[in-house]
Design a protein around this motif. Structure first.
Motif, PDB file in Angstrom:
ATOM      1  N   ASP A   1      -3.041  20.109  82.594  1.00  0.00           N
ATOM      2  CA  ASP A   1      -2.178  19.144  81.923  1.00  0.00           C
ATOM      3  C   ASP A   1      -2.734  17.730  82.003  1.00  0.00           C
ATOM      4  O   ASP A   1      -2.414  16.878  81.174  1.00  0.00           O
ATOM      5  CB  ASP A   1      -0.777  19.169  82.551  1.00  0.00           C
ATOM      6  CG  ASP A   1      -0.176  20.557  82.544  1.00  0.00           C
ATOM      7  OD1 ASP A   1       0.057  21.087  81.440  1.00  0.00           O
ATOM      8  OD2 ASP A   1       0.042  21.128  83.642  1.00  0.00           O
ATOM      9  N   ILE A   2      -3.566  17.489  83.021  1.00  0.00           N
ATOM     10  CA  ILE A   2      -4.087  16.144  83.266  1.00  0.00           C
ATOM     11  C   ILE A   2      -5.450  16.278  83.930  1.00  0.00           C
ATOM     12  O   ILE A   2      -5.716  17.262  84.623  1.00  0.00           O
ATOM     13  CB  ILE A   2      -3.091  15.331  84.132  1.00  0.00           C
ATOM     14  CG1 ILE A   2      -3.458  13.846  84.157  1.00  0.00           C
ATOM     15  CG2 ILE A   2      -2.947  15.923  85.537  1.00  0.00           C
ATOM     16  CD1 ILE A   2      -2.329  12.964  84.706  1.00  0.00           C
TER      17      ILE A   2
ATOM     18  N   ALA B   1      -7.667  13.719  74.735  1.00  0.00           N
ATOM     19  CA  ALA B   1      -6.699  12.816  75.348  1.00  0.00           C
ATOM     20  C   ALA B   1      -6.577  11.628  74.407  1.00  0.00           C
ATOM     21  O   ALA B   1      -7.496  11.337  73.631  1.00  0.00           O
ATOM     22  CB  ALA B   1      -7.152  12.356  76.733  1.00  0.00           C
TER      23      ALA B   1
ATOM     24  N   VAL C   1      -4.222  12.221  80.348  1.00  0.00           N
ATOM     25  CA  VAL C   1      -3.285  13.301  80.028  1.00  0.00           C
ATOM     26  C   VAL C   1      -3.856  14.100  78.864  1.00  0.00           C
ATOM     27  O   VAL C   1      -4.298  13.523  77.860  1.00  0.00           O
ATOM     28  CB  VAL C   1      -1.900  12.736  79.666  1.00  0.00           C
ATOM     29  CG1 VAL C   1      -0.953  13.851  79.217  1.00  0.00           C
ATOM     30  CG2 VAL C   1      -1.313  11.964  80.843  1.00  0.00           C
TER      31      VAL C   1
ATOM     32  N   ASN D   1      -4.070  15.999  75.538  1.00  0.00           N
ATOM     33  CA  ASN D   1      -3.358  15.731  74.294  1.00  0.00           C
ATOM     34  C   ASN D   1      -2.596  16.970  73.814  1.00  0.00           C
ATOM     35  O   ASN D   1      -3.206  17.992  73.492  1.00  0.00           O
ATOM     36  CB  ASN D   1      -4.372  15.294  73.231  1.00  0.00           C
ATOM     37  CG  ASN D   1      -3.719  14.792  71.964  1.00  0.00           C
ATOM     38  OD1 ASN D   1      -2.501  14.824  71.815  1.00  0.00           O
ATOM     39  ND2 ASN D   1      -4.537  14.325  71.038  1.00  0.00           N
ATOM     40  N   PRO D   2      -1.259  16.892  73.726  1.00  0.00           N
ATOM     41  CA  PRO D   2      -0.490  18.059  73.256  1.00  0.00           C
ATOM     42  C   PRO D   2      -0.750  18.383  71.783  1.00  0.00           C
ATOM     43  O   PRO D   2      -0.430  19.482  71.334  1.00  0.00           O
ATOM     44  CB  PRO D   2       0.962  17.636  73.490  1.00  0.00           C
ATOM     45  CG  PRO D   2       0.932  16.140  73.493  1.00  0.00           C
ATOM     46  CD  PRO D   2      -0.389  15.764  74.085  1.00  0.00           C
TER      47      PRO D   2
ATOM     48  N   VAL E   1       0.757  22.215  76.840  1.00  0.00           N
ATOM     49  CA  VAL E   1       0.573  21.402  78.040  1.00  0.00           C
ATOM     50  C   VAL E   1       1.837  20.598  78.336  1.00  0.00           C
ATOM     51  O   VAL E   1       2.589  20.231  77.436  1.00  0.00           O
ATOM     52  CB  VAL E   1      -0.645  20.456  77.932  1.00  0.00           C
ATOM     53  CG1 VAL E   1      -1.929  21.232  77.716  1.00  0.00           C
ATOM     54  CG2 VAL E   1      -0.456  19.406  76.854  1.00  0.00           C
TER      55      VAL E   1
ATOM     56  N   SER F   1       2.753  17.552  78.873  1.00  0.00           N
ATOM     57  CA  SER F   1       2.268  16.181  78.744  1.00  0.00           C
ATOM     58  C   SER F   1       3.267  15.156  79.282  1.00  0.00           C
ATOM     59  O   SER F   1       2.860  14.127  79.831  1.00  0.00           O
ATOM     60  CB  SER F   1       1.932  15.873  77.286  1.00  0.00           C
ATOM     61  OG  SER F   1       3.053  16.087  76.447  1.00  0.00           O
TER      62      SER F   1
ATOM     63  N   GLN G   1       2.249  12.716  82.142  1.00  0.00           N
ATOM     64  CA  GLN G   1       2.287  11.277  81.917  1.00  0.00           C
ATOM     65  C   GLN G   1       2.985  10.556  83.068  1.00  0.00           C
ATOM     66  O   GLN G   1       2.621   9.423  83.409  1.00  0.00           O
ATOM     67  CB  GLN G   1       2.987  10.962  80.595  1.00  0.00           C
ATOM     68  CG  GLN G   1       2.873   9.498  80.181  1.00  0.00           C
ATOM     69  CD  GLN G   1       1.442   9.078  79.927  1.00  0.00           C
ATOM     70  OE1 GLN G   1       0.728   9.715  79.150  1.00  0.00           O
ATOM     71  NE2 GLN G   1       1.011   8.001  80.583  1.00  0.00           N
TER      72      GLN G   1
END
Length: 272
Positions: A77-78, A96, A225, A227-228, A234, A236, A240
């Motif tokens: 996710d990150i 991202a 993060v 990018n969804p 993810v 996000s 975040q």
């Protein structure tokens, strides 16, 4: 279930098998570097983040190149790594939307205290040129990590073209920072390492810091993060929250507070 989800589930399952049970709702997977993990920073930082937000973070600690690839696949996710050029490429490719600078430390060259190659000083290019000429043993991570990327740039600055001919003592381990230092300790070899991992490293043997202080040894870390828009699955929003916290006054102070033997390992420098 598609292949991306299978890979992600496998990563999460591995984390669960080696850690206590954790919330099934508020959790994220972070791909990061062996230096942030092996230095002990996350052991200090993540409990404070969880206390502030209730979010569990499970870290997949690999080299920076592998961490970025994990993000590209949507298996994290990150991403929290240290290779600015590669991070900017990650953003440019759309994986991202933004890169946030978080903290820095520096690289150092460690080696036998007797320094047979006579590299001691604050000029990294001169030191590597001496290593090349002497044939003294040098351990390269050779794992596409941020440290490995920095090492390749530094050899180039020293006028050494590794693609044409590697120094006589050059050994590639394809491993993390801790194992590379263990190899250096056991074989009396020189190693480029981030200072944070070095300060936390216990098996030093006869190794000592020999080269430090060159501005080219600066080591910046950034967080992104995933990018969804690339990977809708993810988390996000939760990711975040970590990105926002780690660059906030509370997160930055937590980074500054992490010390070993009274020495600060990382220096916060988020842009506010």
């Amino acid at each position: 279930m598609d292949l991306k989800m299978i890979r992600r589930c496998a990563l999460v399952l591995c984390a669960v098998l080696v850690a206590p049970a954790w919330s099934q709702d508020k959790n994220i997977v972070m791909a990061s570097t062996t230096s942030t993990e092996q230095s002990g920073l996350f052991g200090h930082l993540l409990p404070q983040f969880k206390q502030a937000t209730g979010i569990d973070v499970r870290v997949v600690a690999v080299g920076t190149g592998q961490a970025l690839d994990t993000g590209r696949r949507g298996d994290a996710d990150i991403v929290f790594v240290h290779d600015t050029a590669a991070e900017e490429k990650f953003v440019a490719e759309g994986f991202a939307t933004k890169r946030l600078p978080v903290m820095y430390n520096d690289f150092v060259v460690v080696g036998p205290a007797s320094d047979p190659a006579k590299v001691k000083g604050n000029d990294i290019a001169a030191a590597l040129a001496k290593l090349n000429a002497s044939g003294a043993p040098f351990i390269s991570r050779a794992d596409k990590s941020g440290t490995h990327a920095a090492e390749l740039r530094l050899w180039q600055a020293a006028g050494v073209d590794l693609a044409k001919a590697k120094p006589a003592g050059y050994k590639e381990c394809g491993c993390g920072m801790g194992p590379a230092l263990n190899m250096g300790s056991s074989s009396g070899a020189y190693v480029l390492t981030d200072r944070g991992t070095w300060l936390s490293f216990k098996n030093r043997g006869d190794l000592a810091i020999l080269v430090e202080g060159d501005k080219r040894l600066f080591n910046q870390y950034g967080v992104m993060v995933v990018n969804p828009a690339k990977h809708p699955h993810v988390k996000s929003a939760l990711a975040q929250q970590f990105a926002d916290w780690v660059v906030s006054p509370a997160g930055q102070q937590s980074i500054a507070d992490y010390k070993i033997g009274g020495q600060q390992l990382f220096f916060p420098n988020a842009e506010r």
